[in-house]
Design a protein around this motif. Structure first.
Motif, PDB file in Angstrom:
ATOM      1  N   ARG A  92       0.809  -1.223   0.000  1.00 13.09           N
ATOM      2  CA  ARG A  92       0.000   0.000   0.000  1.00 13.09           C
ATOM      3  C   ARG A  92       0.841   1.272   0.000  1.00 13.09           C
ATOM      4  N   ARG A  93       2.138   1.128   0.203  1.00 17.38           N
ATOM      5  CA  ARG A  93       2.990   2.316   0.328  1.00 17.38           C
ATOM      6  C   ARG A  93       3.260   2.960  -1.030  1.00 17.38           C
ATOM      7  N   HIS A  94       3.377   4.298  -0.986  1.00 22.13           N
ATOM      8  CA  HIS A  94       3.787   5.033  -2.173  1.00 22.13           C
ATOM      9  C   HIS A  94       5.291   4.888  -2.362  1.00 22.13           C
ATOM     10  N   ALA A  95       5.735   5.020  -3.599  1.00 22.84           N
ATOM     11  CA  ALA A  95       7.160   4.851  -3.900  1.00 22.84           C
ATOM     12  C   ALA A  95       8.026   5.865  -3.164  1.00 22.84           C
ATOM     13  N   ASN A  96       7.478   7.028  -2.847  1.00 22.50           N
ATOM     14  CA  ASN A  96       8.265   8.063  -2.156  1.00 22.50           C
ATOM     15  C   ASN A  96       8.216   7.934  -0.641  1.00 22.50           C
ATOM     16  N   ASP A  97       7.430   6.992  -0.133  1.00 22.57           N
ATOM     17  CA  ASP A  97       7.314   6.815   1.316  1.00 22.57           C
ATOM     18  C   ASP A  97       8.409   5.870   1.792  1.00 22.57           C
ATOM     19  N   LEU A  98       9.463   6.436   2.326  1.00 19.05           N
ATOM     20  CA  LEU A  98      10.612   5.647   2.777  1.00 19.05           C
ATOM     21  C   LEU A  98      10.735   5.658   4.295  1.00 19.05           C
ATOM     22  N   ARG A  99       9.628   5.893   4.980  1.00 20.02           N
ATOM     23  CA  ARG A  99       9.651   5.822   6.445  1.00 20.02           C
ATOM     24  C   ARG A  99       9.867   4.380   6.895  1.00 20.02           C
ATOM     25  N   PRO A 100      10.429   4.190   8.094  1.00 17.59           N
ATOM     26  CA  PRO A 100      10.613   2.820   8.593  1.00 17.59           C
ATOM     27  C   PRO A 100       9.280   2.104   8.754  1.00 17.59           C
ATOM     28  N   VAL A 101       9.276   0.818   8.451  1.00 18.50           N
ATOM     29  CA  VAL A 101       8.073  -0.009   8.628  1.00 18.50           C
ATOM     30  C   VAL A 101       7.908  -0.309  10.110  1.00 18.50           C
ATOM     31  N   ASP A 102       6.716  -0.061  10.621  1.00 20.92           N
ATOM     32  CA  ASP A 102       6.463  -0.249  12.053  1.00 20.92           C
ATOM     33  C   ASP A 102       5.390  -1.316  12.238  1.00 20.92           C
ATOM     34  N   LEU A 103       5.781  -2.471  12.798  1.00 17.72           N
ATOM     35  CA  LEU A 103       4.838  -3.537  13.166  1.00 17.72           C
ATOM     36  C   LEU A 103       5.058  -3.829  14.651  1.00 17.72           C
ATOM     37  N   PRO A 104       4.304  -3.196  15.522  1.00 18.18           N
ATOM     38  CA  PRO A 104       4.567  -3.340  16.967  1.00 18.18           C
ATOM     39  C   PRO A 104       4.477  -4.778  17.458  1.00 18.18           C
ATOM     40  N   ASP A 105       3.565  -5.570  16.878  1.00 16.98           N
ATOM     41  CA  ASP A 105       3.372  -6.935  17.355  1.00 16.98           C
ATOM     42  C   ASP A 105       4.111  -7.958  16.504  1.00 16.98           C
TER      43      ASP A 105
END
Length: 450
Positions: free
Chosen positions: A194-207
């Motif tokens: 679902r991420r846009h190509a320009n979205d380079l934020r860290p992936v966050d999966l708390p669980d």
């Protein structure tokens, strides 16, 4: 099989099947051994009981064999197996004195005492023999091994049939467990999709489970490196466009002056400025290409085994024309021995940029000196010039891209030291910059030895 889900499911099913087969084999052999032990004990007890009846004269010898059918020991098994025992009584002279109804007419055993096995009419019998010397007879009690095997098979069927019926349920539970266990991986895949190509934020999966954490860390690290590379490319493009726009505008202006002027001196001066501008633009374009090559090699192995003396000769040869135009001499104080751990082209590019800076900042008539030295671990190239040196602020920012120092003369683009620093860091070496006492400047390249 490229599906991790299918691979994991197959592995678990095969493992469960292997465990089930091992358990079935163990149950079979242990059941058979236990049944053999119990039935052998029954044979022994039955034979001794008949012998005891004969010894105590409580029954006639001829009818003693028929008494086996009424012994309580028969009730040790279920009804289908209650009449499997057969008894024969033989005189020591070799005549058959008596036998039970189910016993064959042929002799059950030839041994004097104990257990034995005999084949009669294609069937194998397990027999226990008791020798009664007092009454002059042998008591033989046996059972058919076919009946024994039937008993073992029935026990195994009763044990393994429920286990077999449970296998499909176990397979379904394993499949559901695999689906649930891989659900965090599916969530991560959906999040990335679902991420846009320009979205380079860290992936966050708390669980996220611990097994998925290394993959998440690697992906986030990659995102960080890609973001850094993109920022560097944006900065590179912006600065390059700005730096190239100015000399191109100057070239156009000088060309217009040369075309509009009737004065030969004015036209010649304008043409000389065009040549100088072309030289500066050419050097800037070459440095931009060098910087792009150095950046591209940051993701590849630049290690090599470049000959140190060849690197020095190639670098000096590439700047001789620039030194001649600026009336600056170049003096190489000996050529180094051995090899440096860097690609030859990149090592030459690094040393050439240091020499160009030294030539551009040295006044006419000065000499740029290059000296080399080696140690057990490193090869050093030291370049000294007679220029004004750098201020403390210039030294702090000298490695930044497109940074020009206080004493720049417009000939430089601010890329030379940035290129050198990128190459040296990638090769595992370093660049040191220092002012000399009085006047002059020293730049030293520290290459690891090959």
């Amino acid at each position: 099989m490229n599906s991790m889900r299918a691979r994991l499911l197959v592995i678990l099913l095969l493992t469960t099947g292997a465990v089930w087969l091992s358990a079935a084999a163990w149950i079979y052999w242990s059941t058979q051994a236990r049944v053999e032990q119990v039935l052998d004990a029954r044979l022994r007890e039955a034979a001794r009981m008949v012998d005891s009846l004969i010894t105590d004269h409580r029954i006639e010898i001829a009818s003693a064999a028929e008494a086996i059918e009424g012994l309580d020991v028969e009730r040790m098994t279920d009804e289908p197996y209650s009449h499997q025992l057969s008894c024969q009584i033989w005189s020591l002279a070799g005549s058959l004195v008596g036998r039970s109804e189910a016993a064959p007419r042929e002799r059950l055993a030839s041994s004097d005492d104990g257990f034995s096995q005999t084949a009669i009419d294609g069937e194998t019998w397990r027999v226990y023999t008791v020798l009664n010397s007092e009454r002059g007879v042998q008591v033989m009690v046996g059972d058919n091994l076919k009946v024994r095997q039937s008993l073992v098979n029935d026990v195994m069927t009763g044990t393994l049939l429920p286990m077999t019926l449970v296998l499909p349920v176990a397979g379904l539970l394993i499949w559901l467990s695999v689906q649930r266990g891989l659900r965090p991986l599916d969530r991560m895949a959906a999040l990335l999709a679902r991420r846009h190509a320009n979205d380079l934020r860290p992936v966050d999966l708390p669980d996220a489970p611990g097994e998925l954490r290394p993959a998440l860390d690697a992906i986030n690290g990659l995102f960080g490196r890609v973001a850094s590379a993109r920022d560097r490319e944006k900065s590179f493009t912006a600065f390059a466009a700005h730096e190239l726009k100015t000399p191109l505008a100057g070239l156009k202006t000088q060309a217009q002056i040369a075309l509009a002027s009737d004065d030969p001196k004015t036209s010649r001066h304008a043409l000389e400025q065009i040549v100088s501008g072309v030289d500066r633009s050419s050097r800037m374009v070459r440095q931009l290409l060098d910087l792009a090559a150095a950046d591209a090699n940051e993701e590849r192995d630049v290690a090599g085994a470049a000959d140190a003396a060849t690197v020095v000769r190639d670098a000096i040869r590439s700047v001789e024309s620039l030194a001649a135009r600026r009336n600056v001499g170049i003096e190489a104080q000996g050529l180094p021995d051995g090899k440096v751990a860097c690609d030859r082209a990149l090592a030459t590019t690094a040393l050439r940029n240091i020499l160009e800076n030294a030539i551009l900042h040295s006044p006419a008539g000065e000499t740029v000196r290059i000296a080399a030295s080696t140690s057990d671990q490193k090869t050093l190239f030291r370049v000294e010039d007679g220029g004004p040196g750098m201020t403390e602020d210039d030294l702090a920012h000298a490695r930044a891209r497109f940074y020009r120092g206080t004493h720049h003369d417009g000939a430089g683009s601010g890329l030379g030291l940035a290129i050198v620093d990128t190459i040296m860091r990638r090769a595992g070496g370093s660049l040191t910059l220092a002012n000399q006492e009085g006047a002059g400047f020293t730049a030293t390249l520290h290459f690891p030895k090959a």
